[in-house]
Write a protein that holds these residues in place. Structure first.
Motif, short mmCIF file in Angstrom:
data_model
loop_
_atom_site.label_atom_id
_atom_site.label_comp_id
_atom_site.label_asym_id
_atom_site.label_seq_id
_atom_site.Cartn_x
_atom_site.Cartn_y
_atom_site.Cartn_z
N CYS A 169 0.82 -1.40 0.01
CA CYS A 169 0.07 -0.02 0.16
C CYS A 169 0.92 1.13 -0.04
O CYS A 169 1.84 1.29 0.56
CB CYS A 169 -0.89 -0.13 1.11
N TYR A 170 0.53 2.28 -0.87
CA TYR A 170 1.11 3.50 -0.72
C TYR A 170 -0.01 4.49 -0.44
O TYR A 170 -1.10 4.77 -1.39
CB TYR A 170 1.78 3.67 -2.21
N ALA A 171 0.07 5.45 0.35
CA ALA A 171 -0.81 6.25 0.50
C ALA A 171 -1.03 7.52 -0.45
O ALA A 171 -2.18 7.84 -0.74
CB ALA A 171 -0.62 7.16 2.05
N PHE A 172 0.12 7.90 -1.04
CA PHE A 172 0.19 9.01 -2.24
C PHE A 172 1.17 8.47 -3.09
O PHE A 172 2.31 8.00 -2.65
CB PHE A 172 0.84 10.25 -1.52
N VAL A 173 0.89 8.70 -4.34
CA VAL A 173 1.70 8.31 -5.64
C VAL A 173 1.66 9.49 -6.56
O VAL A 173 0.45 10.01 -6.79
CB VAL A 173 1.13 7.00 -6.14
N PHE A 174 2.71 9.86 -6.89
CA PHE A 174 2.99 10.94 -7.91
C PHE A 174 3.38 10.48 -9.07
O PHE A 174 4.51 9.70 -9.21
CB PHE A 174 3.96 12.11 -7.38
N VAL A 175 3.20 10.74 -10.34
CA VAL A 175 3.35 10.57 -11.49
C VAL A 175 3.61 11.58 -12.49
O VAL A 175 3.12 12.57 -12.52
CB VAL A 175 2.25 9.49 -12.38
N ASP A 176 4.67 11.42 -13.13
CA ASP A 176 5.21 12.43 -14.28
C ASP A 176 6.16 11.78 -15.27
O ASP A 176 6.76 10.63 -14.91
CB ASP A 176 6.10 13.55 -13.19
N CYS A 177 6.49 12.47 -16.38
CA CYS A 177 7.22 12.12 -17.20
C CYS A 177 8.32 13.27 -17.40
O CYS A 177 8.01 14.51 -17.43
CB CYS A 177 6.69 11.73 -18.75
N LEU A 178 9.62 12.86 -17.86
CA LEU A 178 10.49 13.79 -18.49
C LEU A 178 11.04 13.32 -19.65
O LEU A 178 10.82 11.95 -20.05
CB LEU A 178 11.74 14.23 -17.45
N TYR A 179 11.59 14.28 -20.53
CA TYR A 179 12.12 13.81 -22.04
C TYR A 179 13.49 13.81 -21.99
O TYR A 179 14.25 14.80 -21.49
CB TYR A 179 11.29 14.60 -22.89
N VAL A 180 13.96 12.90 -22.59
CA VAL A 180 15.56 12.37 -22.77
C VAL A 180 15.84 12.18 -24.35
O VAL A 180 14.85 11.94 -24.99
CB VAL A 180 16.21 11.43 -21.84
N THR A 181 17.04 12.38 -24.66
CA THR A 181 17.31 12.38 -25.98
C THR A 181 18.38 10.90 -26.01
O THR A 181 19.11 10.87 -25.55
CB THR A 181 18.25 13.50 -26.71
N LEU A 182 17.82 10.12 -26.87
CA LEU A 182 18.63 8.92 -27.06
C LEU A 182 19.06 8.80 -28.74
O LEU A 182 18.46 9.37 -29.68
CB LEU A 182 17.59 7.62 -26.95
N ARG A 183 20.19 8.39 -28.83
CA ARG A 183 21.04 8.29 -30.17
C ARG A 183 20.98 6.76 -30.72
O ARG A 183 21.23 5.92 -29.90
CB ARG A 183 22.19 8.74 -30.06
N ASN A 184 20.40 6.69 -31.90
CA ASN A 184 20.17 5.10 -32.32
C ASN A 184 20.87 5.37 -33.80
O ASN A 184 20.24 5.78 -35.06
CB ASN A 184 18.85 4.76 -32.44
N ASP A 185 22.24 4.78 -33.88
CA ASP A 185 23.11 4.77 -34.98
C ASP A 185 23.19 6.47 -35.37
O ASP A 185 23.58 7.25 -34.42
CB ASP A 185 22.48 4.24 -36.26
N TYR A 186 22.65 6.99 -36.60
CA TYR A 186 22.79 8.40 -36.89
C TYR A 186 21.29 9.03 -36.44
O TYR A 186 21.04 10.24 -36.69
CB TYR A 186 22.79 8.61 -38.35
N GLU A 187 20.54 8.28 -35.87
CA GLU A 187 19.03 9.03 -35.57
C GLU A 187 18.89 9.34 -33.97
O GLU A 187 19.38 8.64 -33.25
CB GLU A 187 18.01 7.89 -35.73
N VAL A 188 18.36 10.60 -33.95
CA VAL A 188 18.43 11.20 -32.52
C VAL A 188 17.00 11.44 -32.44
O VAL A 188 16.45 12.02 -33.04
CB VAL A 188 18.92 12.43 -32.19
N LYS A 189 16.40 10.91 -31.00
CA LYS A 189 14.94 11.22 -31.04
C LYS A 189 14.68 11.34 -29.56
O LYS A 189 15.55 10.96 -28.60
CB LYS A 189 14.25 9.88 -31.39
N GLU A 190 13.64 12.02 -29.28
CA GLU A 190 13.32 12.23 -27.55
C GLU A 190 12.38 11.31 -27.48
O GLU A 190 11.64 10.79 -28.03
CB GLU A 190 12.39 13.54 -27.92
N CYS A 191 12.45 10.54 -26.13
CA CYS A 191 11.85 9.37 -25.65
C CYS A 191 11.35 10.08 -24.03
O CYS A 191 12.04 10.81 -23.42
CB CYS A 191 12.78 8.35 -25.18
N ALA A 192 10.27 9.60 -23.59
CA ALA A 192 9.49 9.88 -22.58
C ALA A 192 10.06 9.00 -21.58
O ALA A 192 10.04 7.64 -21.76
CB ALA A 192 8.05 9.76 -22.77
#
Length: 415
Positions: A169-192
């Motif tokens: 059991c958890y009395a309070f839960v807080f949820v959120d996202c942040l965005y980071v940049t991942l590099r895949n070969d020559y492709e760069v993309k933002e991920c949550a």
């Protein structure tokens, strides 16, 4: 009152004086070099003691020996220590059975540098910066591959943490996202990166987990809630979130009794988009009279005044009309509970800590990102381990007098 001077061990005083007499240092650097110079003889003396124990006699013993094994000269080894590199001579025996403990075979680093590297990595330092810092402080080089090997050692621990059982059991839960940049070969993309922070019934903070996806969506949040349920979470009292469409319904599908609270601070940010800068201060002051009111009746009165006062900005007022139920439900609970649930500032502080170490650039893969965030979590947990949520006893008491929570609390906590 004058503090009494601490008495030093006479043996240590005599040893210190002997070092001063032998080296006659004039500066702190001279003293440091003297200590470094002593490292070698100290290691060698300890190794000689281990060899004596291994063979059953010391080098001056002329009596009969227990077997044919004998000393067999020395091998040279360069050690990395906290004082820099030190060259020592390691005693050998004829049959090669000597296994030193103070400096094990094939060990060249006795500086405990791994923990220092992990700490620097957790603070967002690049491999290049870590390598330079190690060389500046300790006087030896550390390759990028070696730094990767050290940080890779936490991967099994990370995987165990990601799949660990959670509290029931958890009395309070807080949820959120942040965005980071991942590099895949020559492709760069933002991920949550999805982050969940929980407050357990004892008033302790805990990061329940980290997840990654291409974007934030209610469907993925539902998968996450389903996962934490499978990891042992049976009940959540409150979830505070910033307003992802469909998230409330998704959370209640997994935890039917949960109260989902929109973050009031996010609603303020959303509404002032429609307000000229010159009116920000007066607008937010009017709003505070609504969500900061002592009772629901006074909140409703303040809200009527607010709607009339700011009718020239219909976009701003409409944000609050559409979400006013989230203001009303705050007054179902005591002031201490309201203070915890009304905002997601707690998890935003966590994500702010994450952003400090992820802003350095694109990550080569998800593993590199998770390693860094996990080490950052360990740093946060050290701080959290020393205290509880402020005013937690009052929060728990206010929950206990509410029929919605009393039986649920008694089910999971020993009072």
């Amino acid at each position: 009152m004058e503090m009494a001077r601490k008495k030093r061990d006479p043996k240590k005083v005599a040893l210190a004086q002997a070092i001063l007499d032998a080296y006659q240092p004039e500066t702190a650097e001279d003293m440091n070099n003297a200590l470094k110079d002593l490292f070698g003889p100290m290691f060698e003396a300890m190794l000689q003691g281990e060899m004596n124990h291994h063979l059953g006699y010391d080098s001056n013993d002329k009596g009969p020996k227990k077997d044919d094994n004998r000393r067999n000269g020395y091998g040279k080894k360069t050690l990395k220590t906290t004082q820099g590199e030190v060259e020592i001579e390691v005693p050998r025996d004829r049959d090669g059975s000597f296994e030193p403990q103070v400096v094990p075979k094939r060990t060249k680093d006795v500086s405990a540098i791994e923990n220092k590297v992990l700490a620097m990595y957790a603070r967002g330092m690049s491999k290049r910066d870590i390598s330079s810092t190690i060389e500046d402080i300790y006087g030896f080089q550390m390759s990028h591959d070696m730094i990767s090997d050290i940080t890779d050692c936490i991967i099994p621990e990370l995987e165990e943490w990601k799949n660990r059982p959670l509290k029931k059991c958890y009395a309070f839960v807080f949820v959120d996202c942040l965005y980071v940049t991942l590099r895949n070969d020559y492709e760069v993309k933002e991920c949550a990166v999805y982050v969940i922070l929980g407050y357990d019934l004892n008033g302790r903070k805990e990061i329940l987990g980290l997840w990654i996806s291409e974007s934030e969506s209610k469907n993925y949040w539902m998968q996450i809630f389903d996962e934490i349920k499978s990891r042992g979470v049976e009940d959540i009292f409150f979830i505070s979130m910033d307003g992802v469409s469909g998230l409330e319904a998704g959370a209640k599908a997994i935890f039917p009794k949960v109260v989902v609270q929109r973050c009031i601070v996010h609603l303020i940010r959303n509404s002032i988009k429609y307000v000229p800068t010159k009116d920000y201060k007066k607008f937010t002051q009017s709003l505070k009279k609504v969500y900061g009111a002592p009772t629901l009746k006074s909140a409703n009165s303040a809200f009527e005044i607010f709607c009339k006062e700011w009718s020239q900005y219909p976009g701003a007022v409409d944000v609050w009309k559409r979400n006013y139920s989230h203001v009303e439900q705050l007054f179902d609970y005591g002031s201490a509970v309201r203070k915890v649930m009304y905002t997601t500032n707690a998890i935003e502080a966590v994500n702010s800590s994450f952003r400090k170490v992820t802003k350095k650039g694109a990550f080569p893969n998800e593993t590199a990102l998770f390693k860094l965030l996990y080490l950052r979590i360990k740093e946060l947990e050290k701080k959290w381990s020393t205290g509880y949520i402020p005013n937690w006893s009052m929060v728990l008491n206010q929950l206990m007098v509410n029929d919605l929570f009393k039986d649920r609390i008694n089910q999971y906590i020993r009072l």
